[in-house]
Design a protein around this motif. Sequence first.
Motif, PDB file in Angstrom:
ATOM      1  N   CYS A 157      13.717  37.591  70.032  1.00  0.00           N
ATOM      2  CA  CYS A 157      12.501  36.774  70.796  1.00  0.00           C
ATOM      3  C   CYS A 157      12.300  35.602  69.681  1.00  0.00           C
ATOM      4  CB  CYS A 157      11.353  37.382  70.883  1.00  0.00           C
ATOM      5  SG  CYS A 157      11.701  38.750  72.181  1.00  0.00           S
ATOM      6  N   ALA A 158      12.210  35.856  68.438  1.00  0.00           N
ATOM      7  CA  ALA A 158      11.842  34.623  67.470  1.00  0.00           C
ATOM      8  C   ALA A 158      13.023  33.573  67.444  1.00  0.00           C
ATOM      9  CB  ALA A 158      11.855  35.306  66.035  1.00  0.00           C
ATOM     10  N   GLY A 159      14.279  33.885  67.619  1.00  0.00           N
ATOM     11  CA  GLY A 159      15.295  33.123  67.708  1.00  0.00           C
ATOM     12  C   GLY A 159      15.290  32.331  68.975  1.00  0.00           C
ATOM     13  N   LYS A 160      15.007  32.802  69.994  1.00  0.00           N
ATOM     14  CA  LYS A 160      14.736  32.114  71.406  1.00  0.00           C
ATOM     15  C   LYS A 160      13.708  31.167  71.216  1.00  0.00           C
ATOM     16  CE  LYS A 160      16.245  35.832  74.371  1.00  0.00           C
ATOM     17  NZ  LYS A 160      15.890  36.987  75.273  1.00  0.00           N
ATOM     18  N   ARG A 161      12.549  31.412  70.665  1.00  0.00           N
ATOM     19  CA  ARG A 161      11.361  30.782  70.516  1.00  0.00           C
ATOM     20  C   ARG A 161      11.720  29.520  69.763  1.00  0.00           C
ATOM     21  NH1 ARG A 161       8.451  35.166  69.708  1.00  0.00           N
ATOM     22  NH2 ARG A 161       8.408  34.876  67.284  1.00  0.00           N
ATOM     23  N   GLN A 162      12.579  29.691  68.698  1.00  0.00           N
ATOM     24  CA  GLN A 162      13.085  28.613  67.690  1.00  0.00           C
ATOM     25  C   GLN A 162      13.950  27.593  68.422  1.00  0.00           C
ATOM     26  OE1 GLN A 162      15.161  30.100  64.094  1.00  0.00           O
ATOM     27  NE2 GLN A 162      14.684  27.977  63.104  1.00  0.00           N
ATOM     28  N   ALA A 163      14.673  28.251  69.284  1.00  0.00           N
ATOM     29  CA  ALA A 163      15.669  27.323  69.753  1.00  0.00           C
ATOM     30  C   ALA A 163      14.921  26.628  71.077  1.00  0.00           C
ATOM     31  CB  ALA A 163      16.875  28.024  70.510  1.00  0.00           C
ATOM     32  N   GLU A 164      13.970  27.042  71.764  1.00  0.00           N
ATOM     33  CA  GLU A 164      13.194  26.523  72.602  1.00  0.00           C
ATOM     34  C   GLU A 164      12.193  25.333  71.834  1.00  0.00           C
ATOM     35  OE1 GLU A 164      10.739  29.303  74.606  1.00  0.00           O
ATOM     36  OE2 GLU A 164      12.566  30.116  75.584  1.00  0.00           O
ATOM     37  N   ALA A 165      11.767  25.675  70.722  1.00  0.00           N
ATOM     38  CA  ALA A 165      11.043  24.439  70.122  1.00  0.00           C
ATOM     39  C   ALA A 165      11.931  23.526  69.570  1.00  0.00           C
ATOM     40  CB  ALA A 165      10.542  25.189  68.946  1.00  0.00           C
ATOM     41  N   GLN A 166      12.975  23.772  69.465  1.00  0.00           N
ATOM     42  CA  GLN A 166      14.027  22.692  68.871  1.00  0.00           C
ATOM     43  C   GLN A 166      14.192  21.882  69.983  1.00  0.00           C
ATOM     44  OE1 GLN A 166      16.639  23.666  66.030  1.00  0.00           O
ATOM     45  NE2 GLN A 166      17.879  21.623  66.009  1.00  0.00           N
ATOM     46  N   GLN A 167      14.630  22.359  71.200  1.00  0.00           N
ATOM     47  CA  GLN A 167      14.896  21.560  72.467  1.00  0.00           C
ATOM     48  C   GLN A 167      13.680  20.651  72.662  1.00  0.00           C
ATOM     49  OE1 GLN A 167      15.812  24.778  75.237  1.00  0.00           O
ATOM     50  NE2 GLN A 167      18.238  24.752  74.747  1.00  0.00           N
ATOM     51  N   GLU A 168      12.212  21.298  72.785  1.00  0.00           N
ATOM     52  CA  GLU A 168      11.296  20.497  72.940  1.00  0.00           C
ATOM     53  C   GLU A 168      11.190  19.406  71.987  1.00  0.00           C
ATOM     54  OE1 GLU A 168       9.052  20.744  75.775  1.00  0.00           O
ATOM     55  OE2 GLU A 168      10.706  22.226  76.440  1.00  0.00           O
ATOM     56  N   ALA A 169      11.458  19.528  70.887  1.00  0.00           N
ATOM     57  CA  ALA A 169      11.162  18.601  69.912  1.00  0.00           C
ATOM     58  C   ALA A 169      12.420  17.503  70.178  1.00  0.00           C
ATOM     59  CB  ALA A 169      11.557  18.946  68.506  1.00  0.00           C
ATOM     60  N   GLU A 170      13.671  17.760  70.260  1.00  0.00           N
ATOM     61  CA  GLU A 170      14.418  16.798  70.851  1.00  0.00           C
ATOM     62  C   GLU A 170      14.097  16.016  71.961  1.00  0.00           C
ATOM     63  OE1 GLU A 170      18.230  19.003  71.004  1.00  0.00           O
ATOM     64  OE2 GLU A 170      18.204  19.578  68.930  1.00  0.00           O
ATOM     65  N   LYS A 171      13.556  16.679  73.059  1.00  0.00           N
ATOM     66  CA  LYS A 171      13.273  15.917  74.186  1.00  0.00           C
ATOM     67  C   LYS A 171      12.060  14.883  73.911  1.00  0.00           C
ATOM     68  CE  LYS A 171      14.237  19.383  77.570  1.00  0.00           C
ATOM     69  NZ  LYS A 171      13.481  20.418  78.514  1.00  0.00           N
ATOM     70  N   ALA A 172      11.051  15.329  73.108  1.00  0.00           N
ATOM     71  CA  ALA A 172       9.911  14.554  72.671  1.00  0.00           C
ATOM     72  C   ALA A 172      10.448  13.129  71.813  1.00  0.00           C
ATOM     73  CB  ALA A 172       8.973  15.282  72.017  1.00  0.00           C
ATOM     74  N   ASN A 173      11.599  13.464  71.162  1.00  0.00           N
ATOM     75  CA  ASN A 173      12.197  12.342  70.426  1.00  0.00           C
ATOM     76  C   ASN A 173      12.403  11.103  71.022  1.00  0.00           C
ATOM     77  OD1 ASN A 173      13.467  10.560  68.363  1.00  0.00           O
ATOM     78  ND2 ASN A 173      14.844  12.222  67.439  1.00  0.00           N
TER      79      ASN A 173
END
Length: 185
Positions: A157-173
Amino acid sequence: MENTTIKVPDELFVCAESSSFEGSYDLPEFSVGPDTYSFASPLEWQVSITNTSDALLVMGSVKGTARTECARCLEEVEFDIDGEVEGYFLLEGAARPDGEMEEDEFDHLDPSGAIDLVPLLQAAIIVDLPLVPLCDESCAGICQDCGMNLNEGSCDCAGKRQAEAQQEAEKANPFAALSALEFED
């Protein structure tokens, strides 16, 4: 002996006299803040009451075993209780050196001459309990997503949360769209 009320014997109304008492206190459940403690067997207490001329000093201990849930992993955990019982009861007519009665600082001995130990025992238990009950200082707790006890293994779950957070950060860029551009050589 289950009785937690002590009828003060007449000999204790003489200065410097002292007597000891003991018994048990059946406390099936006890809440402190968000935690609820249970006790499989009665707590054992012993106190000494000493006349200090203007008051009765109550000192002793309360012992037993308490059970609750670990604050991190929610597994059952036990704690040994060894609380210090303390109380000070002013006798009728006791006054401060300047002659004024002590109204706020200390309890007055009940006119019946009885001392109820329950508040003193409960205060001693509260002081002896941990602020945050943990099964172990290094308890990993439970996963906030899947609820797995992380002391027993790990989840992804922690890895999934980290991947989702990275995707969100990339979309927000604001420059994310430029990454899709292809350049000719």
